[in-house]
Enzyme design. Structure first.
Site, PDB file in Angstrom:
ATOM      1  N   LYS A 166       0.811  -1.211   0.000  1.00 47.31           N
ATOM      2  CA  LYS A 166       0.000   0.000   0.000  1.00 47.31           C
ATOM      3  C   LYS A 166       0.849   1.268   0.000  1.00 47.31           C
ATOM      4  O   LYS A 166       0.466   2.291  -0.554  1.00 47.31           O
ATOM      5  CB  LYS A 166      -0.926   0.016   1.223  1.00 47.31           C
ATOM      6  CG  LYS A 166      -1.892  -1.146   1.278  1.00 47.31           C
ATOM      7  CD  LYS A 166      -2.934  -1.065   0.180  1.00 47.31           C
ATOM      8  CE  LYS A 166      -3.890  -2.231   0.223  1.00 47.31           C
ATOM      9  NZ  LYS A 166      -3.337  -3.494  -0.257  1.00 47.31           N
ATOM     10  N   GLU A 250      -4.088   6.346   7.256  1.00 43.82           N
ATOM     11  CA  GLU A 250      -4.271   7.502   6.366  1.00 43.82           C
ATOM     12  C   GLU A 250      -5.580   8.203   6.675  1.00 43.82           C
ATOM     13  O   GLU A 250      -6.435   7.680   7.385  1.00 43.82           O
ATOM     14  CB  GLU A 250      -4.191   7.069   4.902  1.00 43.82           C
ATOM     15  CG  GLU A 250      -5.251   6.090   4.493  1.00 43.82           C
ATOM     16  CD  GLU A 250      -5.049   5.578   3.068  1.00 43.82           C
ATOM     17  OE1 GLU A 250      -3.942   5.707   2.534  1.00 43.82           O
ATOM     18  OE2 GLU A 250      -6.010   5.050   2.511  1.00 43.82           O
ATOM     19  N   ASN A 285     -16.627  -2.496   5.469  1.00 39.00           N
ATOM     20  CA  ASN A 285     -15.677  -2.324   4.368  1.00 39.00           C
ATOM     21  C   ASN A 285     -15.620  -3.494   3.406  1.00 39.00           C
ATOM     22  O   ASN A 285     -14.658  -3.650   2.682  1.00 39.00           O
ATOM     23  CB  ASN A 285     -14.283  -2.004   4.906  1.00 39.00           C
ATOM     24  CG  ASN A 285     -14.260  -0.653   5.564  1.00 39.00           C
ATOM     25  OD1 ASN A 285     -14.702   0.329   4.972  1.00 39.00           O
ATOM     26  ND2 ASN A 285     -13.803  -0.609   6.796  1.00 39.00           N
ATOM     27  N   GLU A 325      -8.833   1.349  -7.587  1.00 34.51           N
ATOM     28  CA  GLU A 325      -9.931   1.783  -6.727  1.00 34.51           C
ATOM     29  C   GLU A 325      -9.747   3.236  -6.330  1.00 34.51           C
ATOM     30  O   GLU A 325      -8.643   3.657  -5.986  1.00 34.51           O
ATOM     31  CB  GLU A 325      -9.983   0.913  -5.464  1.00 34.51           C
ATOM     32  CG  GLU A 325     -10.321  -0.541  -5.740  1.00 34.51           C
ATOM     33  CD  GLU A 325     -10.578  -1.331  -4.466  1.00 34.51           C
ATOM     34  OE1 GLU A 325     -10.181  -0.853  -3.376  1.00 34.51           O
ATOM     35  OE2 GLU A 325     -11.183  -2.417  -4.566  1.00 34.51           O
ATOM     36  N   GLU A 338      -6.239   2.099  -3.989  1.00 36.24           N
ATOM     37  CA  GLU A 338      -5.284   1.013  -4.202  1.00 36.24           C
ATOM     38  C   GLU A 338      -5.540   0.391  -5.558  1.00 36.24           C
ATOM     39  O   GLU A 338      -6.568   0.654  -6.181  1.00 36.24           O
ATOM     40  CB  GLU A 338      -5.420  -0.059  -3.115  1.00 36.24           C
ATOM     41  CG  GLU A 338      -6.770  -0.730  -3.088  1.00 36.24           C
ATOM     42  CD  GLU A 338      -6.898  -1.739  -1.947  1.00 36.24           C
ATOM     43  OE1 GLU A 338      -6.148  -1.634  -0.961  1.00 36.24           O
ATOM     44  OE2 GLU A 338      -7.751  -2.626  -2.066  1.00 36.24           O
ATOM     45  N   ASN A 340      -5.811  -3.271  -7.415  1.00 40.17           N
ATOM     46  CA  ASN A 340      -5.867  -4.716  -7.238  1.00 40.17           C
ATOM     47  C   ASN A 340      -5.359  -5.382  -8.504  1.00 40.17           C
ATOM     48  O   ASN A 340      -5.929  -5.189  -9.572  1.00 40.17           O
ATOM     49  CB  ASN A 340      -7.301  -5.160  -6.943  1.00 40.17           C
ATOM     50  CG  ASN A 340      -7.777  -4.575  -5.624  1.00 40.17           C
ATOM     51  OD1 ASN A 340      -7.040  -4.576  -4.644  1.00 40.17           O
ATOM     52  ND2 ASN A 340      -8.978  -4.035  -5.614  1.00 40.17           N
ATOM     53  N   PHE A 398     -25.345  -6.271  10.016  1.00 42.00           N
ATOM     54  CA  PHE A 398     -25.462  -6.345   8.559  1.00 42.00           C
ATOM     55  C   PHE A 398     -24.871  -7.619   7.984  1.00 42.00           C
ATOM     56  O   PHE A 398     -24.656  -7.729   6.796  1.00 42.00           O
ATOM     57  CB  PHE A 398     -24.809  -5.123   7.884  1.00 42.00           C
ATOM     58  CG  PHE A 398     -25.406  -3.822   8.325  1.00 42.00           C
ATOM     59  CD1 PHE A 398     -26.733  -3.542   8.053  1.00 42.00           C
ATOM     60  CD2 PHE A 398     -24.651  -2.901   9.030  1.00 42.00           C
ATOM     61  CE1 PHE A 398     -27.300  -2.350   8.464  1.00 42.00           C
ATOM     62  CE2 PHE A 398     -25.212  -1.707   9.446  1.00 42.00           C
ATOM     63  CZ  PHE A 398     -26.542  -1.433   9.167  1.00 42.00           C
TER      64      PHE A 398
END
Lengths: 717, 532
Positions: A166, A250, A285, A325, A338, A340, A398
């Site tokens: 990252k 971040e 997420n 992304e 990022e 992928n 959820f």
């Protein structure tokens, strides 16, 4: 073209070697889900183009099936790998060959590079498609393949390494003039350092694993304390999932949308952007609902994002399919998140709107062919939506994982414009070892409204029994006015359901419809109970069975319902309103199509018993009703109330999983909200807290044990 | 026979003017007295006692009948019968209740005839008088004559002590009829209140005993007597509640939440039963296609032969509409028994349950299975047996308890049964237990093996240890290869076919149709001598 190809493939798969008696079976379509699911590939395959002879898929589940499907189309022989518990899995059955690479835990099978390399040697596969997850972004794996002269279907080791980290990826992006998020790029050593960095950036901050993709190991902190907690959890999860506990902190962009650009690049310096996917609907997420294109992007923003994505791909000499992304704020500022370096879970929606078969393109690129398309050839045809159907309970944060056997499973392939990518079938086990995803349900249409309409229908027609699933949540999301308007962000779920998801809320009309449907079903069943064949010695004096006075309990309410029946028509007066229900009730079918005063509804009766209890999936949500005759209802008032278990003084496992830590022992005093133990399931750690303050009476679990859903863990006094 | 069609709603019935108009309606006239008696009968022990019954969370005897039977179908007998006791003040009019402490008659359940008695706890605590017994005997005699089941709704404090030996004689009269009815018409007992002392033997003699949770008790002697004799402290619930009898003693076959649940479930249960031993197993209209494939079954048996799975899953997926009325679900859970339908026809299902004690046979499971097999055989219900049995359970507890004697019951029952018998070996069929579980050798009509079947004397490990005693050997693989598969049985014709699990439903449905006309008889005998 797609249709004829489908038939050919399906035909090849329907060799009747297993089931001589299967000639007219109604339930078979579920097992051929993948083969019969529709795709809209417009980019044809050139059968004369030389390709690999044999390809190994280093993955399992739906993505392995997805890759095998394209390989079959391209005439490539396939090798599946599997763990021992997966030996009868769909991907194993679909592949031409299969090799067992170890026991159930992923670290010993699907992540077991030695065994996989051995399988490649044994089967002489020329190429490996890694799917997503597992070894898909593992540079060591790519390196080992290269040293054996086996082609890795994906980018070069260099690109994987650059984007897999990252911190490095962010630097690269900056240099390639890609917008990046303000934040601290560095390895975080301990909680104190995490707090210091977080303060420098300014709250809120996001803490996540350097090595991980998706939402794994990702926590958001709003203050020092949460930063410490987030650091602890994220580093633990990072260690258990990736064997690499480096973290990154971040700036957290509040209320962002998650929009990503699919890129496709070859080894000849060509790169394309295949438009965007919006994946803002997430929980913890992790993506739940995705669509392509996004309602939010205008052509200029789209092009800007696309061009930056391509610039980044070129900067790392990327080849194969990849995804860049971005987080997009309300002013359409976008920030690189990022990249992928693999095929994404949600790639089918891009395939739907562009007509490309991404797996096919990946294989072509890996073989060294240049791309056949120019940027101008890439269309946005219509709209596509994907729902991730998970084996999880949406009523608990959820979605908490659930496990079990799919005792009944039927994909909604009879609904048009539906594609289902799955790797399971009736009888499959959803185990604690792997991702609890059941399938990806994709619908498409000429516009968004049509795609969403199809999705509603597809969700209603999806039969999943034996495990808890999240269809209720998915259906609520796609019909929610905010979603329909496109007013979404990654905070959608917590914003819309601040107290957690509670299922569909029936309108008065819908409630009456449900009452009418349920009572018609009840009457149909009662009438059927009297239909005996042969010489049953039934009374010749027929009873008056055309009029029924019933009492229905639904939620907290009790409703009087009268039903009069004439053939397949039921005239129902429910809660003071007359409705006509038409249906030839088939009491064996898991799906029922009902017409109520001209409105068409598809419902599923999940269970019914002699005591009048009936549960019906209606508008996605399961409702429990109790239907009694008026007499039985009147007499029920004399029935004693049964004592209900006091749930505040006991702690039960909310899901199946492994106990990671128990922080209390008998005699300890705990305060409300204090962590009692941590359960890990599906690679997620869940902290279980005390529901009240009190003294610990007994502890029924210890670290390392596996527990089932509902198992008693700790009792308080 | 004087009969009254009882109208719903427990209201006094106004009588038509039938006789002697000149005296009609006049106080003390015969029509007035008839109406008065009927009113009194409907009120049982009086409003106060009816209210008390409700307060205990129980329905009244008549409410229970109304719920159990089709609306308007109940025909009551003996509403005017009164007890004949003349001692202890019982002779006073105040102590006479028309109908006494039981309501009897017949009616319909889903259109099919059933005889019912419902004990009335509001009259002398439902105690059994000579008249009470006589009323029950009357309907039992008629039930046998016409061939219809007898359903008893028990709620009785015991013998009518004031009547002494007459009450005891009444019990014995009922017991005798229970025995004579046995195997002729199905008899079902639903315990809905206390049932103590000698009274317990009537339910025990019937085919099925169901209980209501928290409000019903069955015991020979109550907690007070237990305390005085054995000095044990025990509550009613612990001694003879629904949980005790469904999970520990095996006296009751199933328990339900409350009266309403129990009666509605009883209606459902009734639909599985033939009316008598002269009727075939009922065939209800079926919506589930008989040619349905069950792909789920191809993966249901785990690869490791030591790993458990749930036999009930297999049953659910094979039978019509996943409906399985399990009998004794909480007792001897290493065997499952219950009723289901195949293409609409009632079948009796037995299966070893690998999930519990590896599905071995022990004393309790043998007895549970044997009694179920005999019920099905008596009432023309075909038997479908799912076999995954590692053998009989070893150990002193079992041997001392008489596993030999009790295991023999199951063997006896299967061997003696002449109804259609279909057997599916899903995995293990080891040792003597293989023979017992409806094997070909015991006249199994159709015996199938799944590809996962292992028909052998024992597991490979144990077998090799015995064959090569004390020697190091790798013969285990050889044994597995030779015996841990369906071939040894198939080549000898001990299984008729090795079938794909997914086709099991289709095969069973077809076989049942063929076997519907099966006739088979045992040599003439007064009765067999099952090792009781």
């Amino acid at each position: 073209m797609a249709a004829s190809l489908r038939q050919v493939v399906a035909g090849a798969w329907r060799q009747p070697e297993r089931h001589l008696l299967a000639l007219q079976c109604a339930t078979r379509h579920s097992r051929w889900c993948l083969i019969t699911s529709r795709t809209l590939y417009t980019a044809e395959y050139d059968p004369n183009e030389k390709t690999f002879e044999k390809l190994l898929i280093a993955n399992r589940g739906e993505i392995a099936c997805r890759v095998i499907k394209t390989c079959k189309k391209m005439g490539i022989k396939t090798v599946a790998i599997h763990s021992d518990v997966d030996s009868t899995a769909v991907h194993v059955k679909m592949a031409d060959e299969a090799v067992c690479v170890g026991p159930a835990p992923t670290s010993k099978s699907y992540l077991n590079m030695d065994a996989i390399m051995e399988a490649i040697k044994k089967t002489r596969a020329q190429a490996v498609h890694p799917g997503y997850g597992f070894l898909s972004e593992n540079k060591e794996f790519a390196r080992r393949l290269a040293s054996e002269g086996v082609t890795f279907i994906g980018p070069d080791t260099h690109a994987i390494q650059a984007m897999g980290d990252k911190i490095e990826s962010k630097l690269l992006a900056k240099n390639a003039k890609v917008n990046t998020i303000p934040g601290f790029d560095g390895v975080v050593k301990d909680a104190d350092e995490a707090v210091r960095i977080a303060r420098e950036i300014g709250y809120p901050v996001m803490i996540k694993a350097s090595a991980g993709g998706g939402g794994k190991g990702m926590r958001i902190a709003w203050d020092d304390e949460e930063t410490r907690e987030g650091f602890r959890f994220s580093s633990q999860e990072a260690a258990s999932s990736f064997g690499d506990d480096r973290l990154l902190i971040e700036k957290f962009i509040d209320n962002p949308r998650h929009i990503e650009i699919q890129v496709l690049a070859d080894k000849h310096d060509n790169a394309l952007w295949l438009n965007e996917r919006e994946c803002s609907i997430q929980r913890r997420n992790q993506k739940v609902v995705e669509e392509a294109p996004s309602t939010f992007l205008d052509p200029d923003t789209r092009r800007a994002m696309g061009e930056q994505a391509v610039a980044l791909a070129k900067a790392v000499k990327y080849s194969s399919a990849g995804t860049v992304e971005f987080l997009v704020d309300s002013k359409k500022n976008f920030y690189f998140l990022e990249m992928n370096t693999r095929l994404q879970v949600e790639h089918p929606i891009t395939e739907c709107i562009t007509g490309l078969d991404l797996v096919q393109e990946m294989i072509r690129v890996a073989k060294g062919y240049p791309l056949r398309h120019k940027q101008a050839d890439i269309p946005i045809n219509g709209w596509a939506v994907e729902c991730r159907v998970y084996a999880e309970d949406p009523y608990k944060s959820f979605g908490l994982p659930s496990i079990g056997r799919l005792s009944q499973y039927q994909e909604p392939l009879h609904v048009s414009n539906v594609r289902v990518d799955s790797g399971i079938q009736e009888g499959s086990d959803i185990s604690i070892y792997y991702d609890p995803m059941i399938s990806k349900l994709i619908t498409y249409g000429s516009d968004r409204a049509e795609a969403l309409q199809r999705m509603e229908e597809a969700l209603d027609n999806y039969v999943i029994r034996g495990v808890t699933h999240n269809i209720a949540l998915l259906r609520e999301v796609i019909i929610h006015p905010r979603f329909v308007q496109g007013n979404i962000s990654t905070k959608f779920l917590p914003d819309v359901y601040p107290d957690g998801f509670k299922g569909h809320k029936l309108t008065d009309l819908e409630k009456r419809e449900l009452l009418a449907i349920a009572t018609s079903l009840y009457v149909a069943e009662q009438l059927r109970s009297q239909q005996f064949l042969g010489s049953p010695r039934i009374s010749l004096a027929k009873l008056d069975l055309n009029n029924w006075e019933l009492s229905v309990q639904l939620g907290d309410g009790t409703y009087s319902v009268t039903v009069s029946n004439n053939g397949s028509t039921f005239s129902v007066e429910a809660d003071g309103m007359k409705l006509n229900v038409t249906n030839e009730w088939n009491l064996a079918s898991p799906l029922s199509s009902v017409t109520i005063d001209g409105t068409h509804r598809t419902i599923q009766c999940l269970s019914r018993d002699a005591a009048g209890n009936i549960s019906i999936q209606f508008l996605g949500t399961v409702y429990k009703l109790r239907i009694l005759t008026k007499l039985a209802a009147e007499l029920s008032k004399y029935m004693p109330e049964k004592a209900v278990e006091d749930t505040t003084s006991i702690l039960r496992s909310p899901m199946p999983g492994a106990v990671v830590a128990v922080s209390v022992k008998p005699g300890d005093l705990v305060s409300e909200g204090q962590e009692i133990c941590v359960i890990e399931a599906m690679k997620m750690q869940n902290s279980l807290i005390a529901a009240k303050s009190g003294k610990v009476k007994a502890v029924h679990c210890k670290a390392g044990e596996t527990v089932g859903e509902g198992d008693l863990l700790v009792e308080l006094e | 026979m004087a009969a009254l069609r009882l109208l719903p709603r427990l209201l006094p019935v106004s009588r038509p003017r039938l006789v002697r108009p000149r005296s009609a309606g006049a106080p003390g006239s015969v029509p007035e007295r008839i109406a008065e008696k009927r009113r009194a009968a409907l009120l049982g022990g009086g409003q106060a006692r009816l209210d008390a019954q409700h307060k205990r969370g129980k329905l009244t005897a008549r409410e229970r009948i109304l719920l159990l039977l089709d609306p308007g179908s109940f025909v009551e007998y003996d509403m005017f019968v009164e007890h004949r006791c003349a001692d202890f003040g019982m002779e006073s009019d105040q102590n006479k209740y028309p109908g006494d402490s039981v309501v009897t008659g017949q009616g319909r359940i889903n259109g099919r005839l059933a005889y019912v008695f419902s004990q009335d706890f509001t009259v002398f605590g439902g105690s059994l008088s000579g008249a009470h017994a006589q009323k029950i005997c009357k309907i039992m005699d008629q039930a046998v004559m016409v061939g219809a089941p007898v359903i008893g709704l028990n709620d009785s404090g015991g013998a009518r002590i004031q009547e002494g030996v007459e009450s005891l004689a009444g019990y014995a009269d009922i017991f005798l009829r229970n025995v004579l009815c046995s195997g002729v018409v199905p008899q079902i007992s639903l315990i809905m209140g206390p049932c103590a002392g000698g009274a317990v033997y009537s339910p025990a003699l019937t085919d099925f005993t169901f209980m209501v949770k928290d409000t019903s008790y069955l015991f020979i002697t109550g907690p007070d007597v237990v305390k005085s004799v054995t000095n044990e402290d025990v509550t009613q619930e612990q001694l003879g509640g629904a949980k005790t009898h469904t999970a520990v003693s095996g006296v009751a076959h199933r328990a339900f939440e409350n009266d309403v649940d129990a009666l509605l479930n009883l209606r459902e249960f009734f639909n599985y039963l033939p009316l008598s031993n002269r009727d075939p197993a009922p065939v209800r209209k079926c919506h589930d296609p008989s040619n349905r494939l069950v792909p789920e079954l191809d993966t249901v048996v785990p690869m490791e032969s030591t790993k458990a799975y749930d036999m009930v899953d297999i049953v659910h997926s094979i039978v019509d509409e996943r409906e399985f009325f399990e009998i004794m679900p909480s007792y001897a859970r290493n065997i499952i028994v219950g009723f289901a339908r195949m293409n609409g026809r009632t079948v009796g299902i037995l299966g070893n349950q690998p999930k519990v004690a590896s599905g071995c046979l022990d004393i309790n499971s043998s007895v549970k299975g044997a009694r179920f097999v005999r019920f099905c055989d008596a009432f023309n219900i075909p038997l479908i047996t799912f076999v995954d049995v590692p053998g009989f359970l070893p150990g002193t507890a079992q041997e001392y308890g008489g596993i030999i004697r009790h295991g023999a019951k199951l063997l006896f029952a299967f061997a003696e049964a002449t109804v259609p018998k279909i057997t599916i070996i899903t995995r293990k069929a080891y040792g003597g237990a293989y023979d017992v579980m409806s094997s070909k050798h015991l006249r199994g009509d159709v015996n199938y093996a799944w590809p996962t079947a292992e028909v052998a004397v024992m597991g490979a490990k144990g077998a090799v240890r015995i064959i090569f005693r004390g020697k190091e050997t790798d013969a285990e693989a050889e044994y597995v290869n030779k015996f841990a598969n369906p071939f040894p049985a198939a080549v000898r014709g001990f299984v008729d076919d090795i079938i794909e699990p997914s086709t099991t439903r289709i095969r069973i449905c077809r076989d049942l149709e063929v076997l519907a006309s099966k006739t088979q008889s045992n040599p003439w005998k007064k009765h067999a001598n099952i090792p009781l």
